[in-house]
Motif scaffolding. Structure first.
Motif, PDB file in Angstrom:
ATOM      1  N   ARG A 158      -6.406  -0.776  -8.604  1.00  0.00           N
ATOM      2  CA  ARG A 158      -5.781  -0.203  -9.808  1.00  0.00           C
ATOM      3  C   ARG A 158      -4.692   0.796  -9.432  1.00  0.00           C
ATOM      4  NH1 ARG A 158      -8.292  -0.589 -15.010  1.00  0.00           N
ATOM      5  NH2 ARG A 158      -6.999   1.199 -15.531  1.00  0.00           N
ATOM      6  N   ALA A 159      -4.962   1.622  -8.436  1.00  0.00           N
ATOM      7  CA  ALA A 159      -3.975   2.617  -8.007  1.00  0.00           C
ATOM      8  C   ALA A 159      -2.725   1.936  -7.474  1.00  0.00           C
ATOM      9  CB  ALA A 159      -4.573   3.551  -6.951  1.00  0.00           C
ATOM     10  N   PHE A 160      -2.909   0.914  -6.646  1.00  0.00           N
ATOM     11  CA  PHE A 160      -1.745   0.220  -6.098  1.00  0.00           C
ATOM     12  C   PHE A 160      -0.961  -0.475  -7.210  1.00  0.00           C
ATOM     13  CE2 PHE A 160       0.512  -3.443  -4.562  1.00  0.00           C
ATOM     14  CZ  PHE A 160       1.305  -2.868  -3.576  1.00  0.00           C
ATOM     15  N   THR A 161      -1.659  -1.152  -8.094  1.00  0.00           N
ATOM     16  CA  THR A 161      -0.995  -1.889  -9.172  1.00  0.00           C
ATOM     17  C   THR A 161      -0.195  -0.945 -10.070  1.00  0.00           C
ATOM     18  OG1 THR A 161      -2.746  -3.553  -9.134  1.00  0.00           O
ATOM     19  CG2 THR A 161      -1.399  -3.441 -11.118  1.00  0.00           C
ATOM     20  N   GLY A 162      -0.809   0.161 -10.470  1.00  0.00           N
ATOM     21  CA  GLY A 162      -0.106   1.128 -11.302  1.00  0.00           C
ATOM     22  C   GLY A 162       1.074   1.746 -10.578  1.00  0.00           C
ATOM     23  N   ALA A 163       0.879   2.056  -9.306  1.00  0.00           N
ATOM     24  CA  ALA A 163       1.952   2.668  -8.522  1.00  0.00           C
ATOM     25  C   ALA A 163       3.121   1.711  -8.361  1.00  0.00           C
ATOM     26  CB  ALA A 163       1.425   3.084  -7.150  1.00  0.00           C
ATOM     27  N   PHE A 164       2.819   0.462  -8.111  1.00  0.00           N
ATOM     28  CA  PHE A 164       3.890  -0.522  -7.914  1.00  0.00           C
ATOM     29  C   PHE A 164       4.738  -0.646  -9.175  1.00  0.00           C
ATOM     30  CE2 PHE A 164       5.681  -4.820  -7.587  1.00  0.00           C
ATOM     31  CZ  PHE A 164       6.308  -4.716  -6.349  1.00  0.00           C
ATOM     32  N   SER A 165       4.085  -0.693 -10.327  1.00  0.00           N
ATOM     33  CA  SER A 165       4.829  -0.763 -11.590  1.00  0.00           C
ATOM     34  C   SER A 165       5.696   0.468 -11.798  1.00  0.00           C
ATOM     35  CB  SER A 165       3.874  -0.921 -12.771  1.00  0.00           C
ATOM     36  OG  SER A 165       3.339  -2.214 -12.787  1.00  0.00           O
ATOM     37  N   ARG A 166       5.133   1.635 -11.567  1.00  0.00           N
ATOM     38  CA  ARG A 166       5.902   2.878 -11.729  1.00  0.00           C
ATOM     39  C   ARG A 166       7.073   2.918 -10.765  1.00  0.00           C
ATOM     40  NH1 ARG A 166       1.549   7.724 -11.903  1.00  0.00           N
ATOM     41  NH2 ARG A 166       3.433   8.981 -11.764  1.00  0.00           N
ATOM     42  N   TRP A 167       6.832   2.548  -9.534  1.00  0.00           N
ATOM     43  CA  TRP A 167       7.861   2.592  -8.496  1.00  0.00           C
ATOM     44  C   TRP A 167       9.009   1.630  -8.821  1.00  0.00           C
ATOM     45  CZ3 TRP A 167       8.903  -1.049  -4.351  1.00  0.00           C
ATOM     46  CH2 TRP A 167       9.711  -0.530  -3.330  1.00  0.00           C
ATOM     47  N   CYS A 168       8.669   0.448  -9.304  1.00  0.00           N
ATOM     48  CA  CYS A 168       9.691  -0.559  -9.613  1.00  0.00           C
ATOM     49  C   CYS A 168      10.510  -0.193 -10.842  1.00  0.00           C
ATOM     50  CB  CYS A 168       9.043  -1.919  -9.856  1.00  0.00           C
ATOM     51  SG  CYS A 168       8.415  -2.705  -8.367  1.00  0.00           S
ATOM     52  N   ARG A 169       9.871   0.332 -11.856  1.00  0.00           N
ATOM     53  CA  ARG A 169      10.523   0.502 -13.151  1.00  0.00           C
ATOM     54  C   ARG A 169      11.192   1.846 -13.364  1.00  0.00           C
ATOM     55  NH1 ARG A 169       5.834  -2.305 -16.311  1.00  0.00           N
ATOM     56  NH2 ARG A 169       6.423  -4.467 -15.942  1.00  0.00           N
ATOM     57  N   ARG A 170      10.732   2.859 -12.760  1.00  0.00           N
ATOM     58  CA  ARG A 170      11.202   4.199 -13.103  1.00  0.00           C
ATOM     59  C   ARG A 170      12.231   4.767 -12.139  1.00  0.00           C
ATOM     60  NH1 ARG A 170       5.660   7.102 -15.087  1.00  0.00           N
ATOM     61  NH2 ARG A 170       5.159   5.586 -16.675  1.00  0.00           N
ATOM     62  N   GLY A 171      12.583   4.030 -11.110  1.00  0.00           N
ATOM     63  CA  GLY A 171      13.562   4.549 -10.169  1.00  0.00           C
ATOM     64  C   GLY A 171      13.105   5.821  -9.491  1.00  0.00           C
ATOM     65  N   GLU A 172      11.829   5.902  -9.209  1.00  0.00           N
ATOM     66  CA  GLU A 172      11.229   7.091  -8.593  1.00  0.00           C
ATOM     67  C   GLU A 172      11.888   7.412  -7.252  1.00  0.00           C
ATOM     68  OE1 GLU A 172       8.516   9.049  -9.272  1.00  0.00           O
ATOM     69  OE2 GLU A 172       7.521   8.057 -10.927  1.00  0.00           O
ATOM     70  N   ALA A 173      12.073   8.694  -7.003  1.00  0.00           N
ATOM     71  CA  ALA A 173      12.596   9.127  -5.707  1.00  0.00           C
ATOM     72  C   ALA A 173      11.492   9.104  -4.653  1.00  0.00           C
ATOM     73  CB  ALA A 173      13.180  10.532  -5.820  1.00  0.00           C
ATOM     74  N   ARG A 174      10.236   9.194  -5.118  1.00  0.00           N
ATOM     75  CA  ARG A 174       9.115   9.197  -4.181  1.00  0.00           C
ATOM     76  C   ARG A 174       8.880   7.802  -3.621  1.00  0.00           C
ATOM     77  NH1 ARG A 174       4.453  11.131  -7.788  1.00  0.00           N
ATOM     78  NH2 ARG A 174       5.591   9.788  -9.213  1.00  0.00           N
ATOM     79  N   THR A 175       8.177   7.754  -2.508  1.00  0.00           N
ATOM     80  CA  THR A 175       7.840   6.464  -1.910  1.00  0.00           C
ATOM     81  C   THR A 175       6.716   5.803  -2.701  1.00  0.00           C
ATOM     82  OG1 THR A 175       6.114   7.337  -0.453  1.00  0.00           O
ATOM     83  CG2 THR A 175       8.399   7.339   0.400  1.00  0.00           C
ATOM     84  N   LEU A 176       6.551   4.516  -2.487  1.00  0.00           N
ATOM     85  CA  LEU A 176       5.443   3.802  -3.124  1.00  0.00           C
ATOM     86  C   LEU A 176       4.109   4.411  -2.703  1.00  0.00           C
ATOM     87  CD1 LEU A 176       4.276   1.507  -4.811  1.00  0.00           C
ATOM     88  CD2 LEU A 176       4.606  -0.012  -2.836  1.00  0.00           C
ATOM     89  N   GLY A 177       4.000   4.799  -1.446  1.00  0.00           N
ATOM     90  CA  GLY A 177       2.759   5.408  -0.958  1.00  0.00           C
ATOM     91  C   GLY A 177       2.433   6.714  -1.662  1.00  0.00           C
ATOM     92  N   GLU A 178       3.438   7.536  -1.890  1.00  0.00           N
ATOM     93  CA  GLU A 178       3.220   8.806  -2.588  1.00  0.00           C
ATOM     94  C   GLU A 178       2.755   8.567  -4.020  1.00  0.00           C
ATOM     95  OE1 GLU A 178       6.525  11.560  -0.252  1.00  0.00           O
ATOM     96  OE2 GLU A 178       7.154  10.336  -1.965  1.00  0.00           O
ATOM     97  N   ILE A 179       3.360   7.596  -4.664  1.00  0.00           N
ATOM     98  CA  ILE A 179       2.968   7.289  -6.041  1.00  0.00           C
ATOM     99  C   ILE A 179       1.558   6.703  -6.067  1.00  0.00           C
ATOM    100  CG2 ILE A 179       3.549   5.976  -8.121  1.00  0.00           C
ATOM    101  CD1 ILE A 179       6.478   6.020  -7.066  1.00  0.00           C
ATOM    102  N   ALA A 180       1.225   5.859  -5.092  1.00  0.00           N
ATOM    103  CA  ALA A 180      -0.114   5.276  -5.036  1.00  0.00           C
ATOM    104  C   ALA A 180      -1.177   6.344  -4.852  1.00  0.00           C
ATOM    105  CB  ALA A 180      -0.189   4.237  -3.912  1.00  0.00           C
ATOM    106  N   ARG A 181      -0.886   7.318  -4.007  1.00  0.00           N
ATOM    107  CA  ARG A 181      -1.842   8.419  -3.814  1.00  0.00           C
ATOM    108  C   ARG A 181      -2.014   9.215  -5.113  1.00  0.00           C
ATOM    109  NH1 ARG A 181      -5.308   9.812   0.274  1.00  0.00           N
ATOM    110  NH2 ARG A 181      -4.650   8.873   2.215  1.00  0.00           N
ATOM    111  N   GLN A 182      -0.910   9.433  -5.839  1.00  0.00           N
ATOM    112  CA  GLN A 182      -1.000  10.135  -7.122  1.00  0.00           C
ATOM    113  C   GLN A 182      -1.835   9.319  -8.111  1.00  0.00           C
ATOM    114  OE1 GLN A 182       2.704  11.065  -9.095  1.00  0.00           O
ATOM    115  NE2 GLN A 182       1.649  11.509 -11.011  1.00  0.00           N
ATOM    116  N   GLU A 183      -1.603   8.024  -8.150  1.00  0.00           N
ATOM    117  CA  GLU A 183      -2.388   7.155  -9.049  1.00  0.00           C
ATOM    118  C   GLU A 183      -3.871   7.259  -8.719  1.00  0.00           C
ATOM    119  OE1 GLU A 183      -1.708   4.772 -11.543  1.00  0.00           O
ATOM    120  OE2 GLU A 183       0.372   5.414 -11.697  1.00  0.00           O
TER     121      GLU A 183
END
Length: 195
Positions: A158-183
């Protein structure tokens, strides 16, 4: 144009086919795209396509075995003292480390194509369930009992799936790994709120 005379074992052939398939699925829909057309768009032959993929559905899920392996290896490499959530955090780190910003645009397009096609959504759900099962098995090898192993594995997916969507769609400056850890942290907080 790529030219049809290219060698069938040329490096990057699988990626060229995947990009061609994604382009065509976005342009004319999954159902309206044939393997012949994908191969043609990539400047290759249908035979070359089938050397790399069993069918048009699998071209979008290429690389999943390596992805799963990185997750499982991340759990195995976690310190022996790691809790189940710390172990899946290590798995998220291992799985996201090789993902580059250049893959973001392709990821967003892939998500859109999968979301628009019931057959692809079903395949994606199957792949996620298989990943969760692999992660739970890796946790059990570390001595984590069920239901904790299965729950931690599900949270990682769930964390990876949510992070991947956020990373792809929102133009996040953070890395996918950082977003996954937050998720993962947000999921932990949500679980605590259930008590």
């Amino acid at each position: 144009m790529w030219g049809g005379a290219m060698g069938r074992w040329e490096p990057g052939t699988g990626e060229r086919l995947a990009r061609a398939a994604l382009d065509l699925f976005a342009e004319q829909g999954y159902g309206g795209t044939t393997v012949d057309r994908i191969a043609e768009r990539a400047g290759l032959t249908k035979t070359t396509f089938f050397r790399h993929f069993p069918g048009k559905r699998e071209v979008l899920f290429a690389g999943q075995e390596a992805h799963h392996r990185r997750f499982v290896e991340g759990i195995a490499a976690a310190p022996a003292t790691a809790t189940p959530l710390e172990a899946v955090g290590a798995a998220l780190d291992a799985a996201t480390a090789p993902v580059t910003r250049a893959q973001r645009a392709m990821g967003a397009r892939l998500e859109a194509v999968v979301a628009s096609t019931p057959e692809l959504r079903e395949r994606q759900a199957f792949k996620r369930a298989a990943l969760a099962a692999d992660l739970a098995a890796a946790l059990r090898e570390r001595g984590v009992l069920d239901p904790a192993a299965s729950l931690a594995a599900d949270l990682a997916v769930r964390a990876f799936t949510g992070a991947f969507s956020r990373w792809c769609r929102r133009g996040e400056a953070r890395t996918l790994g950082e977003i996954a850890r937050q998720e993962l942290r947000e999921l932990q907080i949500a679980m605590a709120a259930l008590e």
